[in-house]
Enzyme design. Sequence first.
Site, mmCIF file in Angstrom:
data_model
loop_
_atom_site.group_PDB
_atom_site.id
_atom_site.type_symbol
_atom_site.label_atom_id
_atom_site.label_comp_id
_atom_site.label_asym_id
_atom_site.label_seq_id
_atom_site.Cartn_x
_atom_site.Cartn_y
_atom_site.Cartn_z
ATOM 1 N N GLU A 52 109.596 -79.262 -46.138
ATOM 2 C CA GLU A 52 108.101 -79.274 -46.413
ATOM 3 C C GLU A 52 107.584 -77.934 -45.587
ATOM 4 O O GLU A 52 108.146 -77.260 -45.065
ATOM 5 C CB GLU A 52 107.329 -80.654 -45.848
ATOM 6 C CG GLU A 52 108.031 -81.652 -46.442
ATOM 7 C CD GLU A 52 107.177 -83.117 -46.254
ATOM 8 O OE1 GLU A 52 106.243 -83.111 -45.348
ATOM 9 O OE2 GLU A 52 107.587 -84.065 -46.688
ATOM 10 N N PRO A 53 106.402 -77.494 -46.112
ATOM 11 C CA PRO A 53 105.949 -76.538 -45.609
ATOM 12 C C PRO A 53 105.930 -76.564 -44.064
ATOM 13 O O PRO A 53 105.734 -75.486 -43.332
ATOM 14 C CB PRO A 53 104.564 -76.287 -46.019
ATOM 15 C CG PRO A 53 104.672 -76.969 -47.521
ATOM 16 C CD PRO A 53 105.625 -77.975 -47.464
ATOM 17 N N ARG A 96 138.168 -43.532 -50.269
ATOM 18 C CA ARG A 96 137.295 -42.636 -49.932
ATOM 19 C C ARG A 96 137.572 -41.577 -48.911
ATOM 20 O O ARG A 96 138.286 -41.954 -47.948
ATOM 21 C CB ARG A 96 136.079 -43.265 -49.272
ATOM 22 C CG ARG A 96 135.025 -42.694 -48.897
ATOM 23 C CD ARG A 96 134.004 -41.774 -49.733
ATOM 24 N NE ARG A 96 132.836 -41.075 -49.409
ATOM 25 C CZ ARG A 96 132.213 -40.276 -49.941
ATOM 26 N NH1 ARG A 96 132.322 -39.953 -51.262
ATOM 27 N NH2 ARG A 96 131.237 -39.516 -49.516
ATOM 28 N N GLU A 150 120.507 -75.694 -45.450
ATOM 29 C CA GLU A 150 121.494 -76.874 -45.215
ATOM 30 C C GLU A 150 121.524 -76.727 -43.559
ATOM 31 O O GLU A 150 122.545 -77.290 -42.929
ATOM 32 C CB GLU A 150 122.809 -76.834 -45.625
ATOM 33 C CG GLU A 150 122.999 -77.106 -47.363
ATOM 34 C CD GLU A 150 122.416 -78.584 -47.500
ATOM 35 O OE1 GLU A 150 123.075 -79.327 -46.972
ATOM 36 O OE2 GLU A 150 121.898 -78.589 -48.582
ATOM 37 N N GLY A 151 120.358 -76.317 -42.669
ATOM 38 C CA GLY A 151 120.437 -76.208 -41.467
ATOM 39 C C GLY A 151 120.622 -74.851 -40.766
ATOM 40 O O GLY A 151 121.797 -74.224 -41.111
ATOM 41 N N HIS A 178 130.901 -48.535 -46.461
ATOM 42 C CA HIS A 178 130.444 -47.981 -47.885
ATOM 43 C C HIS A 178 129.437 -46.743 -47.697
ATOM 44 O O HIS A 178 129.337 -45.960 -48.714
ATOM 45 C CB HIS A 178 130.016 -48.983 -48.806
ATOM 46 C CG HIS A 178 130.999 -49.814 -49.665
ATOM 47 N ND1 HIS A 178 131.787 -50.938 -48.886
ATOM 48 C CD2 HIS A 178 131.689 -49.742 -50.913
ATOM 49 C CE1 HIS A 178 132.692 -51.389 -49.849
ATOM 50 N NE2 HIS A 178 132.569 -50.786 -51.102
ATOM 51 N N GLY A 222 110.821 -78.337 -41.400
ATOM 52 C CA GLY A 222 112.189 -77.705 -41.950
ATOM 53 C C GLY A 222 113.284 -78.459 -41.066
ATOM 54 O O GLY A 222 113.759 -79.190 -41.344
ATOM 55 N N SER A 223 113.349 -77.641 -39.971
ATOM 56 C CA SER A 223 114.576 -78.052 -39.052
ATOM 57 C C SER A 223 114.214 -79.486 -38.512
ATOM 58 O O SER A 223 115.042 -80.102 -38.323
ATOM 59 C CB SER A 223 114.825 -76.981 -37.931
ATOM 60 O OG SER A 223 115.149 -75.840 -38.253
ATOM 61 N N GLY A 234 126.160 -44.403 -47.632
ATOM 62 C CA GLY A 234 125.290 -44.483 -48.479
ATOM 63 C C GLY A 234 125.422 -45.156 -50.008
ATOM 64 O O GLY A 234 124.417 -45.787 -50.404
HETATM 65 C C1 LIG Z 1 117.040 -70.265 -50.766
HETATM 66 C C2 LIG Z 1 116.786 -71.429 -50.084
HETATM 67 C C3 LIG Z 1 117.079 -72.605 -50.725
HETATM 68 C C4 LIG Z 1 116.954 -73.777 -50.042
HETATM 69 N N1 LIG Z 1 117.191 -75.137 -50.786
HETATM 70 C C5 LIG Z 1 116.645 -76.024 -50.254
HETATM 71 C C6 LIG Z 1 116.856 -77.383 -50.906
HETATM 72 O O1 LIG Z 1 117.262 -77.334 -52.034
HETATM 73 N N2 LIG Z 1 116.277 -78.490 -50.390
HETATM 74 C C7 LIG Z 1 115.683 -78.482 -49.310
HETATM 75 O O2 LIG Z 1 115.133 -79.745 -48.832
HETATM 76 N N3 LIG Z 1 115.396 -77.458 -48.624
HETATM 77 C C8 LIG Z 1 116.046 -76.258 -48.884
HETATM 78 N N4 LIG Z 1 115.822 -75.075 -48.172
HETATM 79 C C9 LIG Z 1 115.078 -75.141 -46.928
HETATM 80 C C10 LIG Z 1 116.120 -74.796 -45.897
HETATM 81 O O3 LIG Z 1 117.026 -76.037 -45.477
HETATM 82 C C11 LIG Z 1 115.050 -74.726 -44.665
HETATM 83 O O4 LIG Z 1 114.477 -73.286 -44.720
HETATM 84 C C12 LIG Z 1 116.024 -74.625 -43.267
HETATM 85 O O5 LIG Z 1 116.432 -75.852 -42.920
HETATM 86 C C13 LIG Z 1 114.898 -74.036 -42.015
HETATM 87 O O6 LIG Z 1 113.779 -74.856 -41.741
HETATM 88 P P1 LIG Z 1 112.463 -73.703 -41.995
HETATM 89 O O7 LIG Z 1 112.497 -72.899 -43.047
HETATM 90 O O8 LIG Z 1 111.255 -74.742 -41.894
HETATM 91 O O9 LIG Z 1 112.434 -73.138 -40.648
HETATM 92 P P2 LIG Z 1 111.979 -73.727 -39.056
HETATM 93 O O10 LIG Z 1 112.516 -75.091 -38.956
HETATM 94 O O11 LIG Z 1 110.553 -73.478 -39.125
HETATM 95 O O12 LIG Z 1 112.745 -72.735 -38.111
HETATM 96 C C14 LIG Z 1 112.483 -71.362 -37.839
HETATM 97 C C15 LIG Z 1 113.363 -70.802 -36.813
HETATM 98 O O13 LIG Z 1 113.154 -71.491 -35.526
HETATM 99 C C16 LIG Z 1 114.572 -72.024 -35.322
HETATM 100 N N5 LIG Z 1 114.172 -73.356 -34.749
HETATM 101 C C17 LIG Z 1 113.624 -74.335 -35.104
HETATM 102 N N6 LIG Z 1 113.771 -75.431 -34.405
HETATM 103 C C18 LIG Z 1 114.637 -74.931 -33.102
HETATM 104 C C19 LIG Z 1 114.866 -75.450 -31.894
HETATM 105 N N7 LIG Z 1 114.923 -77.129 -31.668
HETATM 106 N N8 LIG Z 1 115.833 -74.747 -30.978
HETATM 107 C C20 LIG Z 1 116.185 -73.413 -31.302
HETATM 108 N N9 LIG Z 1 115.671 -72.954 -32.507
HETATM 109 C C21 LIG Z 1 114.666 -73.506 -33.548
HETATM 110 C C22 LIG Z 1 115.470 -72.292 -36.530
HETATM 111 O O14 LIG Z 1 116.905 -71.978 -36.090
HETATM 112 C C23 LIG Z 1 115.023 -70.836 -37.431
HETATM 113 O O15 LIG Z 1 115.760 -69.873 -36.928
HETATM 114 C C24 LIG Z 1 116.234 -73.769 -48.604
HETATM 115 C C25 LIG Z 1 115.969 -72.788 -48.284
HETATM 116 C C26 LIG Z 1 116.187 -71.529 -48.901
HETATM 117 C C27 LIG Z 1 115.703 -70.118 -48.460
#
Ligand SMILES: Cc1cc2nc3c(=O)[nH]c(=O)nc-3n(C[C@H](O)[C@H](O)[C@H](O)COP(=O)(O)OP(=O)(O)OC[C@H]3O[C@@H](n4cnc5c(N)ncnc54)[C@H](O)[C@@H]3O)c2cc1C
Length: 380
Positions: A126-127, A269, A364-365, A339, A130-131, A341
């Site tokens: 969700e917006p 090359r 996926e994490g 590679h 994530g993690s 340029g």
């Molecule tokens: C192309 C793409 C496809 C995707 N497909 C899916 C999908 O099909 N379904 C779905 O549900 N999601 C999907 N995702 C979402 C993806 O799984 C999340 O973007 C990812 O899990 C990270 O969550 P976030 O973007 O909210 O980052 P955040 O959770 O905001 O994390 C930002 C940074 O802070 C770090 N961080 C966060 N917490 C901690 C902590 N406790 N300690 C240290 N560092 C931390 C993270 O490692 C990261 O580097 C997709 C994302 C992309 C870009």
Amino acid sequence: MDFELTKEQRDIAKAAKEFAEGEFTDKAEAFDRDETFDEAIFKKAAELGFVGIFIEEQYGGAGLGTVEQCILQEEFAAVDLGMAVAVLTPCFGSEIIQAFGTEEQKATYLPSLAKGEAIMGSAFTEPDAGSDLAAASTTAVQEGDEFVINGSKIFITNGTRADYLICFVQTDPDNADKHQRHSMIIVETNREGFEANRLRGKLGIRASDTAEISFNNVRVPCSNLVGEPGNGFTEAMYLFNLNRIGVAAQGVGLARAALEESINHVKKRIAFGAPLATYQAVQLKVADMFTWMHAGKNMVYEAAWRIDQGKVDHTLVAAAKAFCGQMAVRCTDIALQLHGGYGFLAEYKVQRLYRDAKIIEIYEGTTDIEKLIVARSLLA
Ligand SMILES: Cc1cc2nc3c(=O)[nH]c(=O)nc-3n(C[C@H](O)[C@H](O)[C@H](O)COP(=O)(O)OP(=O)(O)OC[C@H]3O[C@@H](n4cnc5c(N)ncnc54)[C@H](O)[C@@H]3O)c2cc1C
């Protein structure tokens, strides 16, 4: 200890390599540039049996395991990761239906996925969550024999392609245990109040559909709930163990392609009167790439094999995902550097490999989260 693939697994690898080279190679650059994909390629992949190979035979799949799934991920990603994702993710989330669904749900959803007649996805992120998945706040409130869903999700693979999504939603927001507040519910994307918008301008995997979606009083029958109410977090972790290792295999495929592109280039090359391959500084880079790629590959296939033996090692899965993400980013970086340029140009495959590799560290994490899983397990 036997490190050889079986004959069937070698045949799958060969067929997957031939399919990807035949179907992806000529189109990958244009699909990446235009952020598009040809669904006919997905249909063809399904006809040839590459889609949903883990779906049990009684539901129309091949009933194969995680090792075979990793082979497909590696071989397809070695040609183009964006197209690999477009072809292999339309069953993303069906693992939950297969493991936790009712007999009726399995019979309803799995056969059309295995045939490539339906597309699904999994909506967790969700917006503002994530993690920290347990913070997801999209709600599903029961009214009679329906759930009413409100909220939004982001970065959802296949969000605008899917016929239905399996969604991680709060059904018991007041539960004292934040890991028991959520459930998994299937939402058909033609339901009133569901909206999906494709996200454009991604760094890589641009052939793959990534969307933001919203639920505005979306009503689904209670029979769409998969598994036990409140068991969503556990079901999500089950899915992540299976899919994280597939993503790590994608990283192996990218690194292998980066190595192959580099070997071809440095042999041809000429610089300072001799092929780049004759300089030891270049040779050391090639040796590093091979070593890291092979280390990642061994981790991936050991973890996948353990899953197939019913001995899921979530620490090894997380370690493999973290390692392969970093390894793919390093190998594709070196390949681009070798590679010069030319690597900076879109017409050279290494540019795409370099951009695509970063996603292995995110979806996926993230790499950080995978390392935290490893550390927690070791220090517990
Ligand atoms: C192309 C793409 C496809 C995707 N497909 C899916 C999908 O099909 N379904 C779905 O549900 N999601 C999907 N995702 C979402 C993806 O799984 C999340 O973007 C990812 O899990 C990270 O969550 P976030 O973007 O909210 O980052 P955040 O959770 O905001 O994390 C930002 C940074 O802070 C770090 N961080 C966060 N917490 C901690 C902590 N406790 N300690 C240290 N560092 C931390 C993270 O490692 C990261 O580097 C997709 C994302 C992309 C870009």
